[in-house]
Design a protein around this motif. Structure first.
Motif, PDB file in Angstrom:
ATOM      1  N   ALA A 196       0.848  -1.202   0.000  1.00  0.00           N
ATOM      2  CA  ALA A 196       0.000   0.000   0.000  1.00  0.00           C
ATOM      3  C   ALA A 196       0.882   1.250   0.000  1.00  0.00           C
ATOM      4  O   ALA A 196       0.621   2.201  -0.749  1.00  0.00           O
ATOM      5  N   ALA A 197       1.941   1.235   0.803  1.00  0.00           N
ATOM      6  CA  ALA A 197       2.840   2.398   0.866  1.00  0.00           C
ATOM      7  C   ALA A 197       3.471   2.643  -0.506  1.00  0.00           C
ATOM      8  O   ALA A 197       3.553   3.791  -0.974  1.00  0.00           O
ATOM      9  N   ALA A 198       3.884   1.565  -1.168  1.00  0.00           N
ATOM     10  CA  ALA A 198       4.500   1.709  -2.496  1.00  0.00           C
ATOM     11  C   ALA A 198       3.490   2.300  -3.480  1.00  0.00           C
ATOM     12  O   ALA A 198       3.846   3.140  -4.323  1.00  0.00           O
ATOM     13  N   ASP A 199       2.233   1.876  -3.371  1.00  0.00           N
ATOM     14  CA  ASP A 199       1.197   2.410  -4.274  1.00  0.00           C
ATOM     15  C   ASP A 199       0.941   3.894  -3.997  1.00  0.00           C
ATOM     16  O   ASP A 199       0.649   4.664  -4.915  1.00  0.00           O
ATOM     17  N   VAL A 200       1.054   4.295  -2.726  1.00  0.00           N
ATOM     18  CA  VAL A 200       0.900   5.716  -2.388  1.00  0.00           C
ATOM     19  C   VAL A 200       2.029   6.506  -3.038  1.00  0.00           C
ATOM     20  O   VAL A 200       1.806   7.541  -3.685  1.00  0.00           O
ATOM     21  N   VAL A 201       3.252   6.011  -2.903  1.00  0.00           N
ATOM     22  CA  VAL A 201       4.425   6.701  -3.484  1.00  0.00           C
ATOM     23  C   VAL A 201       4.258   6.835  -4.998  1.00  0.00           C
ATOM     24  O   VAL A 201       4.560   7.874  -5.584  1.00  0.00           O
ATOM     25  N   ARG A 202       3.724   5.785  -5.623  1.00  0.00           N
ATOM     26  CA  ARG A 202       3.524   5.830  -7.084  1.00  0.00           C
ATOM     27  C   ARG A 202       2.335   6.689  -7.495  1.00  0.00           C
ATOM     28  O   ARG A 202       2.048   6.841  -8.675  1.00  0.00           O
ATOM     29  N   GLY A 203       1.588   7.165  -6.509  1.00  0.00           N
ATOM     30  CA  GLY A 203       0.412   7.989  -6.805  1.00  0.00           C
ATOM     31  C   GLY A 203      -0.807   7.171  -7.200  1.00  0.00           C
ATOM     32  O   GLY A 203      -1.782   7.698  -7.722  1.00  0.00           O
ATOM     33  N   GLU A 204      -0.781   5.860  -6.928  1.00  0.00           N
ATOM     34  CA  GLU A 204      -1.920   5.016  -7.320  1.00  0.00           C
ATOM     35  C   GLU A 204      -2.923   4.804  -6.182  1.00  0.00           C
ATOM     36  O   GLU A 204      -3.951   4.164  -6.359  1.00  0.00           O
ATOM     37  N   LEU A 205      -2.579   5.275  -5.005  1.00  0.00           N
ATOM     38  CA  LEU A 205      -3.467   5.093  -3.836  1.00  0.00           C
ATOM     39  C   LEU A 205      -3.330   6.324  -2.947  1.00  0.00           C
ATOM     40  O   LEU A 205      -2.221   6.826  -2.749  1.00  0.00           O
ATOM     41  N   LYS A 206      -4.509   6.800  -2.442  1.00  0.00           N
ATOM     42  CA  LYS A 206      -4.454   7.951  -1.523  1.00  0.00           C
ATOM     43  C   LYS A 206      -4.399   7.425  -0.090  1.00  0.00           C
ATOM     44  O   LYS A 206      -5.039   6.408   0.223  1.00  0.00           O
ATOM     45  N   ILE A 207      -3.674   8.141   0.775  1.00  0.00           N
ATOM     46  CA  ILE A 207      -3.556   7.676   2.172  1.00  0.00           C
ATOM     47  C   ILE A 207      -4.942   7.490   2.783  1.00  0.00           C
ATOM     48  O   ILE A 207      -5.205   6.503   3.470  1.00  0.00           O
ATOM     49  N   GLU A 208      -5.839   8.429   2.498  1.00  0.00           N
ATOM     50  CA  GLU A 208      -7.183   8.337   3.107  1.00  0.00           C
ATOM     51  C   GLU A 208      -7.979   7.144   2.556  1.00  0.00           C
ATOM     52  O   GLU A 208      -9.009   6.776   3.117  1.00  0.00           O
ATOM     53  N   ASP A 209      -7.500   6.528   1.483  1.00  0.00           N
ATOM     54  CA  ASP A 209      -8.196   5.340   0.951  1.00  0.00           C
ATOM     55  C   ASP A 209      -7.620   4.032   1.512  1.00  0.00           C
ATOM     56  O   ASP A 209      -8.043   2.943   1.119  1.00  0.00           O
ATOM     57  N   ILE A 210      -6.624   4.126   2.376  1.00  0.00           N
ATOM     58  CA  ILE A 210      -6.107   2.890   2.992  1.00  0.00           C
ATOM     59  C   ILE A 210      -7.084   2.464   4.088  1.00  0.00           C
ATOM     60  O   ILE A 210      -7.210   3.110   5.133  1.00  0.00           O
ATOM     61  N   ASP A 211      -7.825   1.412   3.781  1.00  0.00           N
ATOM     62  CA  ASP A 211      -8.780   0.880   4.758  1.00  0.00           C
ATOM     63  C   ASP A 211      -8.690  -0.646   4.735  1.00  0.00           C
ATOM     64  O   ASP A 211      -7.773  -1.214   4.132  1.00  0.00           O
ATOM     65  N   GLU A 212      -9.631  -1.324   5.392  1.00  0.00           N
ATOM     66  CA  GLU A 212      -9.563  -2.785   5.485  1.00  0.00           C
ATOM     67  C   GLU A 212      -9.621  -3.443   4.110  1.00  0.00           C
ATOM     68  O   GLU A 212      -8.943  -4.440   3.855  1.00  0.00           O
ATOM     69  N   VAL A 213     -10.442  -2.860   3.223  1.00  0.00           N
ATOM     70  CA  VAL A 213     -10.555  -3.447   1.880  1.00  0.00           C
ATOM     71  C   VAL A 213      -9.242  -3.269   1.121  1.00  0.00           C
ATOM     72  O   VAL A 213      -8.713  -4.207   0.512  1.00  0.00           O
ATOM     73  N   ALA A 214      -8.676  -2.039   1.211  1.00  0.00           N
ATOM     74  CA  ALA A 214      -7.434  -1.754   0.475  1.00  0.00           C
ATOM     75  C   ALA A 214      -6.291  -2.635   0.966  1.00  0.00           C
ATOM     76  O   ALA A 214      -5.472  -3.118   0.179  1.00  0.00           O
ATOM     77  N   LEU A 215      -6.208  -2.878   2.264  1.00  0.00           N
ATOM     78  CA  LEU A 215      -5.149  -3.754   2.778  1.00  0.00           C
ATOM     79  C   LEU A 215      -5.447  -5.219   2.450  1.00  0.00           C
ATOM     80  O   LEU A 215      -4.586  -5.959   1.986  1.00  0.00           O
ATOM     81  N   GLY A 216      -6.703  -5.610   2.667  1.00  0.00           N
ATOM     82  CA  GLY A 216      -7.093  -7.016   2.440  1.00  0.00           C
ATOM     83  C   GLY A 216      -6.830  -7.447   1.006  1.00  0.00           C
ATOM     84  O   GLY A 216      -6.380  -8.568   0.755  1.00  0.00           O
ATOM     85  N   CYS A 217      -7.084  -6.573   0.039  1.00  0.00           N
ATOM     86  CA  CYS A 217      -6.910  -6.979  -1.355  1.00  0.00           C
ATOM     87  C   CYS A 217      -5.435  -6.997  -1.751  1.00  0.00           C
ATOM     88  O   CYS A 217      -5.101  -7.442  -2.841  1.00  0.00           O
ATOM     89  N   ARG A 218      -4.564  -6.551  -0.865  1.00  0.00           N
ATOM     90  CA  ARG A 218      -3.122  -6.647  -1.139  1.00  0.00           C
ATOM     91  C   ARG A 218      -2.501  -7.872  -0.466  1.00  0.00           C
ATOM     92  O   ARG A 218      -1.295  -7.964  -0.288  1.00  0.00           O
ATOM     93  N   MET A 219      -3.366  -8.808  -0.064  1.00  0.00           N
ATOM     94  CA  MET A 219      -2.876 -10.054   0.553  1.00  0.00           C
ATOM     95  C   MET A 219      -3.250 -11.238  -0.326  1.00  0.00           C
ATOM     96  O   MET A 219      -4.236 -11.179  -1.067  1.00  0.00           O
ATOM     97  N   ASN A 220      -2.498 -12.332  -0.181  1.00  0.00           N
ATOM     98  CA  ASN A 220      -2.851 -13.578  -0.870  1.00  0.00           C
ATOM     99  C   ASN A 220      -4.246 -14.017  -0.459  1.00  0.00           C
ATOM    100  O   ASN A 220      -4.685 -13.722   0.645  1.00  0.00           O
ATOM    101  N   LEU A 221      -4.887 -14.762  -1.316  1.00  0.00           N
ATOM    102  CA  LEU A 221      -6.197 -15.364  -1.046  1.00  0.00           C
ATOM    103  C   LEU A 221      -7.326 -14.339  -0.963  1.00  0.00           C
ATOM    104  O   LEU A 221      -8.415 -14.667  -0.512  1.00  0.00           O
ATOM    105  N   SER A 222      -7.061 -13.080  -1.400  1.00  0.00           N
ATOM    106  CA  SER A 222      -8.122 -12.076  -1.275  1.00  0.00           C
ATOM    107  C   SER A 222      -9.304 -12.414  -2.179  1.00  0.00           C
ATOM    108  O   SER A 222     -10.393 -11.880  -2.001  1.00  0.00           O
ATOM    109  N   ASP A 223      -9.103 -13.324  -3.140  1.00  0.00           N
ATOM    110  CA  ASP A 223     -10.210 -13.735  -4.009  1.00  0.00           C
ATOM    111  C   ASP A 223     -11.068 -14.817  -3.355  1.00  0.00           C
ATOM    112  O   ASP A 223     -12.091 -15.221  -3.907  1.00  0.00           O
ATOM    113  N   LEU A 224     -10.653 -15.320  -2.189  1.00  0.00           N
ATOM    114  CA  LEU A 224     -11.380 -16.420  -1.544  1.00  0.00           C
ATOM    115  C   LEU A 224     -12.072 -15.913  -0.273  1.00  0.00           C
ATOM    116  O   LEU A 224     -11.620 -14.944   0.329  1.00  0.00           O
ATOM    117  N   PRO A 225     -13.146 -16.593   0.143  1.00  0.00           N
ATOM    118  CA  PRO A 225     -13.771 -16.162   1.397  1.00  0.00           C
ATOM    119  C   PRO A 225     -12.822 -16.447   2.569  1.00  0.00           C
ATOM    120  O   PRO A 225     -11.998 -17.360   2.482  1.00  0.00           O
TER     121      PRO A 225
END
Ligand code: IPE
Ligand code: IPE
Ligand code: MG
Length: 248
Positions: free
Chosen positions: A148-177
């Motif tokens: 998430a931090a790298a995406d912020v640096v690249r301008g692809e993510l805003k700090i205020e958009d870092i939430d549970e969904v934004a972190l969760g989708c940056r983990m393995n298995l985020s496509d599974l329940p």
């Protein structure tokens, strides 16, 4: 209650107790790890039979590297051997294999083999089988924070958009329940740095059975136990009919 509605979609297992199982038989710990393969096969078959979509097995933790070198070496050899011997049968049963954890900690040959197996089985649909190896729940969360931090640096993510969904989708298995049910064999009542993020609302089932003795009856017992649980997700009992829980 309808039996099918109480079936977990995702089961996670801490396969513990191999060393003690071997010690009870005056054998080296590696004997217990080898014996654990049969329990893995039975569990996979049980999940396939029952139509459980996802099984995540904790095979080797980030902390397990601290074990005696001879045990780590035996585990790596067993792992490589299992990848060679078991994968064809799993593929035939339409099992999709994935490996989660710090895979770069493994030898290049094991990394290659894991990659090949994951690619080879990627289109299989019957069961998602995730093997957690060199896995630590805290490591996963810190990796997601780093991404998430790298995406912020690249301008692809805003700090205020870092939430549970934004972190969760940056983990393995985020496509599974997330896991509905965690089983830990071997009598310890702890998580040992397994799926920390994903287990926020997982039902926990502990059994004294040592992993090499775990079989389809033990699996059934855990699934039945799960079926009797009331999952409230912070609400109160009268708000939580099974239908509401399933859509939560
Ligand atoms: C689990 O069994 C397998 C691994 C951690 C690799 P253990 O090896 O932890 O067995 P016990 O807990 O010492 O009996
Ligand atoms: C947890 O078992 C890890 C695996 C089963 C792979 P451990 O035996 O390493 O856990 P602790 O040390 O008892 O917490
Ligand atoms: Mg143990």
């Amino acid at each position: 209650m309808n039996a099918t509605s109480t079936l977990p979609c995702h089961i996670a297992i801490v396969m513990d107790g191999n060393g003690r199982w071997a010690r009870l038989r005056n054998q080296p710990r590696s004997f217990g790890h080898r014996a654990g393969k049969k329990a893995m096969r039975e569990t996979v078959e049980g999940c396939l039979r029952q139509g459980i979509g996802t099984l995540t097995l904790f095979a080797f933790s980030s902390e397990n590297w601290q074990r005696p070198e001879s045990e780590v070496r035996a585990l790596m050899a067993l792992f490589m051997n299992a990848l060679d011997k078991e994968v064809d049968a799993l593929h035939e049963q339409s099992v999709r294999l994935r490996f989660i954890g710090d895979l770069e900690a493994f030898s290049k040959s094991l990394q290659c083999r894991m990659h090949e197996v994951a690619t080879h089985t990627a289109k299989n649909k019957k069961l998602n089988l995730n093997l957690a190896v060199s896995y630590g729940g805290r490591w996963v969360i810190s990796q997601a924070a780093r991404r998430a931090a790298a995406d912020v640096v690249r301008g692809e993510l805003k700090i205020e958009d870092i939430d549970e969904v934004a972190l969760g989708c940056r983990m393995n298995l985020s496509d599974l329940p997330p896991p509905d049910l965690l089983i830990r064999t071997g009598g310890e009542h702890r998580i040992s740095n397994f799926l920390l993020w994903q287990m926020a609302y997982t039902e926990l089932h502990f059994t004294d059975t040592l992993w090499p003795d775990f079989d389809r009856h033990c699996l059934q017992k855990a699934v039945d136990d799960y079926g009797r649980r009331e999952r409230r997700y912070g609400r109160i009992g009268s708000q939580t009919t099974r239908r509401q829980q399933d859509s939560a």
